[in-house]
Write an enzyme that holds these catalytic residues in place. Structure first.
Site, PDB file in Angstrom:
ATOM      1  N   HIS A  23       0.879  -1.182   0.000  1.00  0.00           N
ATOM      2  CA  HIS A  23       0.000   0.000   0.000  1.00  0.00           C
ATOM      3  C   HIS A  23       0.909   1.222   0.000  1.00  0.00           C
ATOM      4  CE1 HIS A  23      -4.023   1.598   0.404  1.00  0.00           C
ATOM      5  NE2 HIS A  23      -3.627   2.403   1.385  1.00  0.00           N
ATOM      6  N   LYS A 168     -10.044   6.226  -3.976  1.00  0.00           N
ATOM      7  CA  LYS A 168      -9.107   7.277  -3.556  1.00  0.00           C
ATOM      8  C   LYS A 168      -7.726   6.898  -4.061  1.00  0.00           C
ATOM      9  CE  LYS A 168      -7.328   8.590   1.047  1.00  0.00           C
ATOM     10  NZ  LYS A 168      -7.763   9.179   2.341  1.00  0.00           N
ATOM     11  N   LYS A 170      -3.634   7.591  -3.957  1.00  0.00           N
ATOM     12  CA  LYS A 170      -2.606   8.187  -3.113  1.00  0.00           C
ATOM     13  C   LYS A 170      -1.459   8.622  -4.011  1.00  0.00           C
ATOM     14  CE  LYS A 170      -2.928   7.715   0.863  1.00  0.00           C
ATOM     15  NZ  LYS A 170      -3.696   8.419   1.931  1.00  0.00           N
ATOM     16  N   ASP A 199      -5.488  11.855  -2.690  1.00  0.00           N
ATOM     17  CA  ASP A 199      -4.862  12.251  -1.419  1.00  0.00           C
ATOM     18  C   ASP A 199      -3.372  12.458  -1.639  1.00  0.00           C
ATOM     19  OD1 ASP A 199      -4.211  12.753   1.178  1.00  0.00           O
ATOM     20  OD2 ASP A 199      -4.913  10.833   1.983  1.00  0.00           O
ATOM     21  N   GLU A 225      -7.501  15.857  -1.375  1.00  0.00           N
ATOM     22  CA  GLU A 225      -7.256  15.732   0.073  1.00  0.00           C
ATOM     23  C   GLU A 225      -5.838  16.177   0.436  1.00  0.00           C
ATOM     24  OE1 GLU A 225      -8.421  11.855   1.470  1.00  0.00           O
ATOM     25  OE2 GLU A 225      -7.315  12.059   3.358  1.00  0.00           O
ATOM     26  N   ASP A 250      -7.131  16.909   5.955  1.00  0.00           N
ATOM     27  CA  ASP A 250      -6.985  15.647   6.697  1.00  0.00           C
ATOM     28  C   ASP A 250      -5.974  15.857   7.823  1.00  0.00           C
ATOM     29  OD1 ASP A 250      -6.841  13.116   7.713  1.00  0.00           O
ATOM     30  OD2 ASP A 250      -5.941  12.170   5.965  1.00  0.00           O
ATOM     31  N   LYS A 274     -11.035  11.594  11.999  1.00  0.00           N
ATOM     32  CA  LYS A 274     -10.483  10.281  12.371  1.00  0.00           C
ATOM     33  C   LYS A 274     -10.393  10.211  13.880  1.00  0.00           C
ATOM     34  CE  LYS A 274      -7.689   9.925   8.176  1.00  0.00           C
ATOM     35  NZ  LYS A 274      -6.354   9.855   7.582  1.00  0.00           N
ATOM     36  N   GLU A 328     -14.116   6.039   4.443  1.00  0.00           N
ATOM     37  CA  GLU A 328     -13.062   5.192   3.854  1.00  0.00           C
ATOM     38  C   GLU A 328     -12.702   4.088   4.852  1.00  0.00           C
ATOM     39  OE1 GLU A 328      -9.720   7.874   3.247  1.00  0.00           O
ATOM     40  OE2 GLU A 328      -9.432   8.107   5.402  1.00  0.00           O
TER      41      GLU A 328
END
Ligand code: MUC
Ligand code: MG
Length: 374
Positions: A23, A168, A170, A199, A225, A250, A274, A328
């Site tokens: 990831h 989304k 990255k 993001d 983001e 964020d 979050k 998410e």
């Protein structure tokens, strides 16, 4: 037993679970996720579970998993020992007086206290928080294999099984030109009906952001983001005013105080909430209230927690008046295994918020022991 349930022990263990694929984020590539799993026991026999989780060691947040475990064992546990397990406000007030920062550890502790209280009162955590206004939450998926073709394939499969319709991406680890070409290629391949959010995880300076968000906006990207460094609040406000595409805060919007400051200058048209950044579920609800009051939209964010942290987040997000950008909360789907016997249910682009007492999860102690860092 006393006239109130006394806390008898607070335990924190580090659990490591491999991810289903690498990831890739702007600051690191994750091959596994490390979680601090918290167990609070009281003398009425009730056990509450919590989770404190960050991303990529210390590359994302200010607390490492090792620091969270130490903070809990050395500084928080003595504050809880022998106290009334049911008075969460009093316990969190005392913790906040005596332990500065450490919002991730505090979120995990508050989650465990809420799980136990829910079980004690026979209500779910969302009921404890005043009740869910939605029992299913929209959930997107992050494409972050690091390869455009693989990302497209992964998205097409997930669309074909109707698991997600929003993705989304990255970016931020490559040259902006290369990253933006990657986004545009994916947007084109997936078509009009699929939403794409991007993001940048703070990787661009404000000038770079102004140049490249323009291209993303022209190519139909739905949401941008945290393009710039989290401390540049005024920059977020300038980008929000300049662009039509919504800009989401964020990393910038961690605590209630951040939310207040950003709300005053409209630093972002969306806030990613979050529980780890906020220091718990109650603070997350306060951030949502600030956002509502400032006409800033809401998004239910993840620190890529496992099931305990994701379910806790789902409970509080289910109570928000508005959740315009969905969530998410796919963390458990990124992991190859789980430490609960009843995994979260993801179906038709939604996740279901459990309604059994507490968080509504059952721990698999064999798995917990198996994945414990030795
Ligand atoms: C972040 O910054 O939003 C959320 C989803 C994902 O893939 O990474 C996280 C972190
Ligand atoms: Mg983010």
């Amino acid at each position: 037993m006393a006239d109130f349930p006394r806390i008898t022990s607070v335990e924190a263990d580090i659990i490591e679970l491999p991810t289903i694929r690498p990831h890739k984020l702007s600051m690191t590539t994750m091959m596994s996720q490390t979680m601090v799993i918290i167990k609070i026991t009281s003398d009425d026999g009730i056990i509450g579970w919590g989770e404190a989780t960050t991303i990529g060691g210390m590359t994302y947040g200010p607390e490492s998993p090792e620091a969270m475990k130490l903070t809990i064992e050395r500084y928080i546990s003595p504050l809880l020992s022998g106290k009334d397990a049911s008075n969460i406000n009093a316990l969190m007030l005392d913790i906040n007086k005596n332990v500065k920062g450490s919002t991730f550890a505090k979120a995990g502790i508050e989650t465990a206290l809420l799980d136990a209280l829910g079980k004690r009162l026979n209500v779910s955590v969302s009921q404890l928080l005043g009740g869910a206004v939605r029992i299913e939450l929209p959930v997107l998926w992050t494409l972050a294999s690091g390869n455009t073709e693989k990302d497209i394939e992964e998205a097409q499969y997930l669309i074909s099984i109707n698991r997600h319709d929003t993705f989304k991406l990255k970016i931020g680890s490559n040259e902006p030109k290369k990253d933006v070409a990657h986004v545009v290629a994916i947007k084109k391949a997936l078509g009009e009906n699929i939403k794409i959010t991007v993001d940048i995880n703070q990787a661009w300076d404000e000038f770079t952001a102004k140049t490249w968000i323009k291209v993303l906006q022209e190519n139909g990207v739905d949401l941008i983001e945290q393009p710039i460094i989290k401390t540049n609040f005024d920059g977020l406000a300038r980008l929000t005013e300049f662009f039509h595409v919504p800009i989401m805060a964020d990393e910038a919007v961690a605590t209630t105080e951040d939310a207040m400051k950003l709300a005053k200058i409209h630093g972002g048209s969306v806030f990613a909430v979050k529980i780890m950044k906020a220091g718990g579920l109650y603070n997350s609800a306060k951030i949502a209230a600030i956002a509502d009051a400032a006409d800033i939209a809401l998004y239910g964010g993840t620190m890529l927690e496992g099931t305990i942290g994701s379910v806790a987040s789902a409970h509080v997000f289910s109570t928000f008046n508005k959740l315009q950008w969905g969530t998410e909360l796919f963390g458990p789907l990124l992991l190859t295994d789980d430490i609960v016997t009843n995994p979260m249910v993801f179906k038709d682009r939604q996740l279901s918020v459990p309604n059994s007492p507490g968080l509504g999860i059952e721990i698999d102690t064999d798995k917990l022991n198996h994945f414990k860092r030795k």
